[in-house]
Design an enzyme around this catalytic site. Structure first.
Site, PDB file in Angstrom:
ATOM      1  N   GLY A  82     -22.614  53.763  95.551  1.00  0.00           N
ATOM      2  CA  GLY A  82     -21.898  54.051  94.313  1.00  0.00           C
ATOM      3  C   GLY A  82     -22.473  55.321  93.699  1.00  0.00           C
ATOM      4  N   ALA A 102     -24.857  55.876  91.494  1.00  0.00           N
ATOM      5  CA  ALA A 102     -26.319  55.973  91.444  1.00  0.00           C
ATOM      6  C   ALA A 102     -26.894  56.283  92.823  1.00  0.00           C
ATOM      7  CB  ALA A 102     -26.911  54.664  90.912  1.00  0.00           C
ATOM      8  N   GLY A 103     -26.398  55.581  93.837  1.00  0.00           N
ATOM      9  CA  GLY A 103     -26.901  55.771  95.198  1.00  0.00           C
ATOM     10  C   GLY A 103     -26.633  57.180  95.703  1.00  0.00           C
ATOM     11  N   ASP A 128     -26.899  41.664  94.782  1.00  0.00           N
ATOM     12  CA  ASP A 128     -27.643  41.500  96.044  1.00  0.00           C
ATOM     13  C   ASP A 128     -28.995  42.198  96.023  1.00  0.00           C
ATOM     14  OD1 ASP A 128     -25.285  40.266  97.175  1.00  0.00           O
ATOM     15  OD2 ASP A 128     -24.468  42.282  97.406  1.00  0.00           O
ATOM     16  N   ARG A 136     -19.710  47.179  71.446  1.00  0.00           N
ATOM     17  CA  ARG A 136     -18.972  46.150  72.176  1.00  0.00           C
ATOM     18  C   ARG A 136     -19.390  44.725  71.817  1.00  0.00           C
ATOM     19  NH1 ARG A 136     -18.980  49.322  78.013  1.00  0.00           N
ATOM     20  NH2 ARG A 136     -17.409  50.836  77.392  1.00  0.00           N
ATOM     21  N   SER A 191     -23.396  54.576  80.868  1.00  0.00           N
ATOM     22  CA  SER A 191     -23.781  54.113  82.215  1.00  0.00           C
ATOM     23  C   SER A 191     -23.515  55.187  83.261  1.00  0.00           C
ATOM     24  CB  SER A 191     -23.076  52.809  82.576  1.00  0.00           C
ATOM     25  OG  SER A 191     -21.684  52.976  82.560  1.00  0.00           O
TER      26      SER A 191
END
Lengths: 548, 233
Positions: A11, A13-14, A209, A267, A367
């Site tokens: 994703g 970040a990776g 995971d 939120r 984020s």
């Protein structure tokens, strides 16, 4: 072939970590259980925060203060400052590699206001911000020729004493277990909001995971009880309606057509307000009709499409029925100021990590920013770790003996875990006997219970009874299993392994939620409705239980 | 309601659901009736590109298709089937690499206006679901053809003011690239994001001609011009 830096998860970040590790001279390999571009990042809609002041007056300080305020005193101010101060550079970098941001009339990157922000701060690309960032990062990885291996599911990290030396994965296509040696590993596997099952806005892959595997490898996790509920998910499907709909002036209405809250509060507050209305028996709607068709098609095209498809309503003409749904998990793997976990050489970044910038409640737009800023930090430091390690080996003149310290197979200390490869094979070979208990049923039940009892409002007695249930599910695991016995692309098996990870994390969420006898941000205790200074700290857990 | 699914054999399932997306139905079958049914999914909202399949011969996203009684569901064409509805997309994805579909940035990032942004806005909506490779008749017979989504991606970067090496991108798509497309427009018709790779390929052809390249097929028909790729006029 051994890599210097192994990245689990493709994703945002990776991929950011991969790019920076590569630029730092490391041999990089990326492994994903899907394909890159299919991760949760592609679902981010609202934007990425940076106090550029392109649309209205703004400052880094205001960004810092908004973030800290929303975090309710449990963010690390230093980390928040780093995040906000790096934001402008982060957006500039994304622009330089080709992200198609929306623009203002005077050719600047356009910005809009999200909840809890004192200024229009979120840079966006229509409501496809995450998608366009993720795809551009992927293209960048192609430009560097970075190796990306698709459809391999993380089982465990391989460790030697207190250092990481690789990971074992299940090749989903072949059903074979493989080991990948690496001098350092970056975990970028995303969050765990799928525990809430059909009450989550997340991709079905957000099953925690990497966090589970990290705990098994000896890392610590923290603040697991802080789970953000997004106020506006579609009522039937929990599919997200972006916060930018409220940022642009959308109203929240109850069945009587009355507004009942400040739509642009953070939120947690908006979700609680909706929750309270729903307890009174109200149905809740978001109303963006007054924004007009042109604006909606221009700025919120995806929202219109999804509302039509899933709720059979057209937001240009109709009210859209919504409910709050589990959206983002603030907790995650404990990391230091280099993004490193307690296990040497093991780094973590993105939603799976806890960089302590979101505290008790994340702000919209922070984020995507987090994954760019800390993705760089993780990638650079993982590469540096390898360089330093190699240098120290040379200087000790033991290189010949030590270079493959992790591959001396007799000394591999496999992490204790219930998903070890030795146990996968028998699971598939248990004849044609179907498991006694259907884990899909339990998975759904877990989601329902969590939404109702470990959701927006919590209470000690109820939390304790849920913990008993979860422990009971864990005890029943040997009676669950897979009914699909194929080795080839066995999604029944993958979903079972994911379920086991979620069950383990459920236990930790509950421990945190029970021990935190106060209300703070997204964690609201009906029996302790006020903030309590004694709890203005982090809940840290390792595999043996609560540490601090 | 009955749907049938192409697995090793065609299998029929009965479900009692109204107004449901195909993905919801597939999940229902997997968790309640048949755990061996195999398909891919992710976001459920049409942005991750995982769940593309064919329904009644047409490429759709399972999360974006409302199931009708009697629907027949198959895997995508032109990619190796791994199991049931899951195909191996590695080869198609690799065309993005072969097509060099990335930005070669200028040293100074030029500023982009609203007009500049609109030029490739829709191309940057691509979710790499692979529907276009499934329907492409050229890719079906020439598995070296760069194919729709990667050529659209090349256009996205070539048309971007921030791109610094547009020429080498154009050069790279002359073989098994823009001239191999038959402009049949099938890719546009199935794209869930409303992207027309056909149009993008036409635009890339214009750019190619402006850069001195020409249609090798046309050159051949004209007589007297070889296959060496040299300009034909």
């Amino acid at each position: 072939m051994k890599s210097d830096v192994l990245i689990i998860g493709a994703g945002g970040a990776g991929l950011v970590a991969a790019l920076h590790a590569y630029e730092s001279g490391a041999k990089v390999r990326v492994i994903t259980k899907e394909y890159p571009t299919r991760s949760q990042t592609c679902m981010a809609q609202g934007g990425i925060n940076a106090a550029l002041g392109n649309v209205g007056e703004d400052s880094v300080e205001a960004h810092v203060q908004n973030t800290l305020k929303s975090a309710k005193s449990i963010a690390n101010e230093e980390a928040v400052r780093l995040l906000c101060e790096s934001a402008s550079e982060a957006v500039k970098w994304l622009d330089s590699i080709g992200v198609c941001f929306s623009r203002t009339k005077d050719a600047k990157i356009a910005q809009r206001t999200l909840g809890g922000a004192s200024a229009p701060r979120a840079c966006y690309a229509q409501d496809y911000t995450g998608l366009k960032i993720l795809h551009t990062l992927y293209d960048r990885c192609l430009a560097y020729g970075i190796e990306i291996l698709n459809e391999k599911y993380l089982l465990d990290f391989i460790t030697n004493k207190d250092s990481v030396c690789g990971a074992t994965v299940l090749d989903i296509r072949s059903g074979e277990v493989e080991s990948y040696e690496s001098s350092s590993v970056v975990i970028a596997t995303g969050g765990y909001a799928r525990i809430y099952d059909k009450y989550s806005t997340n991709s079905t892959a957000s099953t925690g995971d990497g966090i589970s595997a990290a705990i098994r490898a000896g890392a610590r996790v923290s603040d697991m009880e802080f789970i953000q509920f997004h106020p506006t998910a579609l009522k039937g499907s929990s599919i997200l309606i972006s916060e930018s709909a409220r940022g642009a002036g959308g109203y929240l209405l109850n069945s009587k057509g009355e507004r009942f809250t400040n739509e642009l509060a953070p939120r947690d507050e908006v979700s609680r307000a909706i929750h309270n209305e729903m307890l009174k028996g109200e149905d809740i709607f978001i109303d963006i009709r007054h924004l007009g068709e042109k604006f909606i098609d221009e700025e919120l095209p995806q929202e219109r499409k999804l509302a039509k498809l899933y709720e059979n309503v057209d937001p240009v003409y109709d009210l859209v029925p919504i409910k709050p749904s589990a959206h983002y998990t603030m907790g995650g793997i404990e990391v230091d100021d280099k993004s490193c976990t307690k296990v040497r050489g093991l780094y973590a970044v993105g939603e799976c990590a806890n960089h302590r910038v979101h505290g008790a409640n994340r702000l919209g737009g922070n984020s995507l920013l987090e994954l760019v800023v800390f993705g760089k930090q993780a990638g650079v430091n993982a590469a540096k770790y390898v360089k330093d390690m190699n240098a120290s080996m040379h200087s000790h003149a033991e290189y010949g003996n030590e270079k493959s310290m992790c591959s001396r197979s007799g000394e591999w200390e496999r992490v204790s875990s219930s998903t070890r490869d030795e146990e996968l094979v028998p699971m598939l070979q248990r004849g044609n006997v179907n498991p006694e208990i259907d884990f899909y049923k339990i998975r759904e039940e877990l989601g329902n219970i969590f939404y109702k009892d470990v959701g927006i409002s919590r209470d000690k007695k109820i939390l304790e009874s849920v913990l008993v249930k979860v422990k009971n599910y864990i005890a029943q695991l040997p009676k669950m299993g897979v009914s699909d016995k194929s080795k080839i692309y066995n999604t029944n098996l993958i979903e079972f392994l994911e379920f086991k990870n979620m069950l383990e994390l459920s236990r930790l969420i509950l421990k945190g939620a029970i021990s935190r006898e106060e209300s703070r941000g997204a964690h609201f205790r009906a029996d302790f409705p006020n903030e309590d200074e004694n709890f203005a700290s982090h809940t840290i857990v390792d595999k043996d239980g609560v540490v601090a | 309601m009955k749907i049938s699914i192409q697995r090793e054999d065609i299998q029929e399932y009965e479900v009692n659901m109204q107004d449901a997306t195909l993905l919801t139905v597939l999940n229902e079958i997997k968790s309640k009736q048949d755990a061996t049914l195999t398909f891919a999914s992710g976001c459920r909202s049409g942005v991750c590109g995982s769940c593309s399949v064919r329904v009644n011969g047409r490429e759709v996203l399972a999360c974006g298709h409302k199931v009708q009684d009697g629907d027949f569901v198959e895997p995508l064409k032109n990619s190796p089937i791994i199991r049931d509805l899951v195909v191996n997309m590695d080869r198609a994805y690799n065309f993005n690499f072969k097509a060099k579909a990335w930005l070669n940035p200028h040293i100074n990032t030029p500023s982009i206006t609203q007009e500049d942004e609109k030029i490739n806005e829709i191309q940057s909506d691509c979710i790499l679901c692979g529907s276009c490779y499934s329907v492409c008749p050229v890719y079906a017979v020439n598995d070296e053809f760069l194919g729709p989504f990667s050529l659209t991606r090349v256009w996205k970067y070539v048309s971007d003011k921030r791109e610094g090496k547009s020429d080498s991108k154009i050069e790279n798509i002359q073989t098994n690239g823009v001239w191999d497309c038959t402009l049949c427009n099938e890719c546009s018709l199935v794209c869930p994001q409303g992207i027309s790779s056909k149009l993008d390929i036409e635009k890339l052809r214009s750019k190619s001609v402006m850069a001195g390249y020409s249609d090798p097929n046309f050159a051949n028909f004209g007589g007297g011009f070889g296959f060496d790729g040299s300009p034909s006029f």
